[in-house]
Design an enzyme around this catalytic site. Structure first.
Site, mmCIF file in Angstrom:
data_model
loop_
_atom_site.group_PDB
_atom_site.id
_atom_site.type_symbol
_atom_site.label_atom_id
_atom_site.label_comp_id
_atom_site.label_asym_id
_atom_site.label_seq_id
_atom_site.Cartn_x
_atom_site.Cartn_y
_atom_site.Cartn_z
ATOM 1 C CD GLU B 62 76.713 -22.996 34.668
ATOM 2 O OE1 GLU B 62 76.691 -24.234 34.828
ATOM 3 O OE2 GLU B 62 76.840 -22.470 33.550
ATOM 4 C CG HIS B 131 71.127 -18.684 25.845
ATOM 5 N ND1 HIS B 131 70.788 -19.979 25.583
ATOM 6 C CD2 HIS B 131 72.445 -18.690 26.157
ATOM 7 C CE1 HIS B 131 71.868 -20.753 25.700
ATOM 8 N NE2 HIS B 131 72.884 -19.994 26.058
#
Lengths: 334, 327
Positions: B62, B131
């Site tokens: 990322e 998450h």
């Protein structure tokens, strides 16, 4: 070196070479004298903030930027004055930026560690160690995808080898065959710590693990730097993919101007040896004299001209106005 | 003819496709964005139309690919970065906060970073603590970034098109529980400017200022309140920055009672900021302290009965609002 440089009488190629090395000499000297004046401004309390000097490392920036076009991209570091000057920035607007003046490259908002200049392809100096590795790789991605033949050079010190994002983007660059050259300026010290204390394995082994083309060069020898840089730039321009160039060099001063007492991490003897035996400007001067490209008087004349330019640039910056306080909220958003 | 309806995911995809057709510099970069179309299938079909040069699968890096997007944006492209789960923005923080947000200012206005980061927010998907977070407050805190929180398919499409055309780094949060939500989206071209709030439902007795996932919760609560004779106004800021302070304050002055709802943490969060804006702007018109409702100050737990109590629901909002109105 090409054969032509061995024969000063051999015609136009030689003339170009002759001119090139004198230009390179002038650029390296410009950086050296620029940094001397930064040190002077800083110690006289005329310059706010921090100053990380490039003295001793001039052959790296100049040798590499001499292999680039003006529209090629670079990213620089907190020790970035040399990169910016080598890519074509002018000393007066550089000094103005260092003093926080409106005439500076960033209108005074960036300072010493953030000089950026679209006109010379300078995407900006970066004060996060390794902070620009993504930007340089992205510029290379863009250069390739917009079907240009531009190349991006990412300058960073060996301290950035500790940052994980470098390895992420080298992986991407090799997967996508991006025209980016990672230039590791190994000036031996991560701030106040020798790199051998922080760096496992080898430097080049890290890039080689991704299949990236690697090279090692004596960063005090501008001709050697330029030769290998020219090869890697040509390769990248021809879609040959990324490269990683380790330039072994030396930071003459401390991590920043205020880092005066350095004996707890390196000896005065070591500094003395690099400065007397491995000085990049002296090495090039000797070459110029040996080849008959210059004599002592002509080198003195160059020094004098550069000194005049730098002194005028300092005066320009000191006399320049600060930005209006109303500018503080300008350019937060485009 | 009945109005066309799209799901939230289809609206996002249509915005991307239209902007990619309009501007060859727009491209998508992220993990499993191409053939996989992301785990939420939001991007399905795009690689088939635009090819793998413009719908670019990346390694699981990322920080690396967000940095690539910053550099590509500075040099003439308009990247749309896909960060699969909002929790993973932590990995991109240096690139977004120290680089993307500051390049324009630090360079004295010389370089621009026209990029979009699309990511998700929202709990109750049984995905546990890494998450399920709603971290929009983090980016809203940083000068130089814009933050968008669409709550309907219509808003998602119009706001995303504006975000892509914007010359600044824009972070676009999508509620993953909302991807299948349907709503009217006209066939014809439209954009929604960033920084303009929308009154999702007009009312007189209490204002529910809500973002993203909490807009649907607020609308549900408003229905329950109506049965008690309470008329609730639901105001959706749509962007936390730029922020349409006037619409929020006007509504507070009209109704004199305000609850602020956002699925992120309340402490030092979006609800805190919005509540402060209302308190500063409408203090003398308020009949009650401004109330904040957001995620409980805990990591989001896995176990369903535990997770369900961490975020506001129609019922909890209804109860708080009813009490505020003295009923």
């Amino acid at each position: 070196m090409t054969i032509a440089t061995m024969h000063p009488e051999a015609g136009p190629v030689t003339a170009a070479e002759h001119e090139k090395w004198l230009r390179v000499y002038r650029k390296m000297l410009t950086i050296r004298l620029f940094e001397e004046h930064v040190n002077d401004l800083y110690t006289r309390a005329l310059m706010p903030g921090l100053a990380h000097l490039y003295s001793g490392e001039e052959a790296v920036a100049v040798g590499i930027c001499e292999a680039l076009r003006i529209d090629d991209y670079i990213t620089s570091t907190h020790r970035g004055h040399g990169h910016c000057l080598a890519k074509g920035a002018s000393p007066d607007r550089m000094f103005a930026e260092l003093l926080g003046k409106e005439a500076g490259y960033c209108r005074g908002k960036g300072g010493s560690m953030h000089i950026a200049d679209p006109a010379t392809g300078n995407l900006g100096a970066n004060a996060i160690v390794g902070g620009s590795v993504g930007i340089a790789t992205g510029a290379a991605f863009s250069a390739k995808n917009r079907a240009t033949d531009r190349v991006a050079v990412c300058f960073f010190g060996e301290g950035a080898l500790g940052q994980g994002s470098l390895y992420e983007v080298m992986n991407l660059a090799q997967l996508w065959k991006l025209p980016v050259i990672y230039v590791c300026e190994n000036n031996q010290y991560n701030e106040y710590t020798h790199y051998r204390e922080t760096t496992a394995g080898t430097i080049l082994g890290r890039a080689a693990a991704f299949g990236v083309e690697t090279a090692l060069v004596d960063g005090q020898d501008v001709r050697a730097v330029h030769e290998v840089a020219s090869r890697l730039v040509k390769r990248a321009r021809a879609r040959g993919g990324p490269a990683f160039l380790q330039c072994d060099t030396y930071r003459y001063g401390g991590h920043h101007v205020g880092d005066i007492n350095r004996e707890y991490y390196r000896s005065k003897q070591e500094e003395y040896l690099w400065k007397t035996e491995r000085d990049p400007i002296r090495i090039l001067a000797n070459f110029l004299l040996d080849r008959g490209y210059a004599d002592a008087a002509s080198l003195d004349r160059i020094t004098s001209e550069v000194r005049t330019t730098i002194e005028a640039a300092v005066k320009f910056a000191i006399d320049a106005p600060y930005p209006d306080v109303d500018e503080v909220e300008q350019d937060v958003y485009a | 003819m009945p109005e066309r309806e799209l799901t939230f995911a289809q609206a996002v995809r249509e915005a991307l496709a239209e902007e990619m057709r309009r501007d060859s510099g727009v491209f998508i970069l992220g993990e499993d964005v191409a053939e996989a179309g992301t785990p939420f299938k939001v991007l399905s079909g795009l690689v088939e139309e635009f090819g793998s040069q413009r719908v670019v699968d990346t390694p699981i890096s990322e920080a690396g690919f967000t940095g690539v997007a910053v550099g590509a944006a500075m040099t003439g492209m308009r990247p749309v970065v896909d960060i699969m789960f909002g929790d993973f923005i932590t990995l991109t923080m240096d690139q977004m906060v120290n680089q993307a947000a500051k390049v324009h200012y630090m360079s004295g206005g010389h370089w621009k970073v026209p990029m979009v980061m699309r990511t998700t927010l929202g709990a109750t998907r049984r995905s546990a603590a890494q998450h399920s977070q709603s971290l929009q407050a983090w980016f809203s805190h940083v000068p130089g970034l814009k933050v968008v929180l669409p709550s309907t398919p219509y808003d998602a499409k119009g706001l995303l098109k504006s975000a892509i055309r914007d010359d600044n780094p824009v972070v676009f949060f999508e509620d993953k529980m909302m991807y299948k939500l349907k709503g009217p989206v006209p066939e014809e071209e439209y954009t929604i400017p960033l920084g303009v709030a929308d009154i999702k439902r007009a009312g007189d007795d209490i204002t529910l200022i809500a973002t993203s996932s909490m807009v649907q919760v607020a609308l549900g609560a408003a229905n329950l309140l109506l049965k008690e004779g309470i008329s609730a106004e639901v105001v959706d800021p749509r962007t936390t920055w730029p922020l349409d302070e006037k619409t929020l304050i006007d509504s507070a002055q009209k109704t004199s009672r305000v609850i602020v709802l956002d699925e992120g943490y309340g402490r030092y969060g979006v609800t805190s900021e919005l509540a402060a804006v209302v308190a500063e702007g409408a203090f003398y018109d308020l009949d009650a302290p401004v109330k904040r409702m957001g995620a409980m100050h805990v990591p989001i737990p896995f176990s369903p009965p535990l997770e369900d109590v961490t975020v506001p629901t129609e019922e909890t909002v209804f109860e708080v609002a009813r009490k505020m109105c003295g009923k």
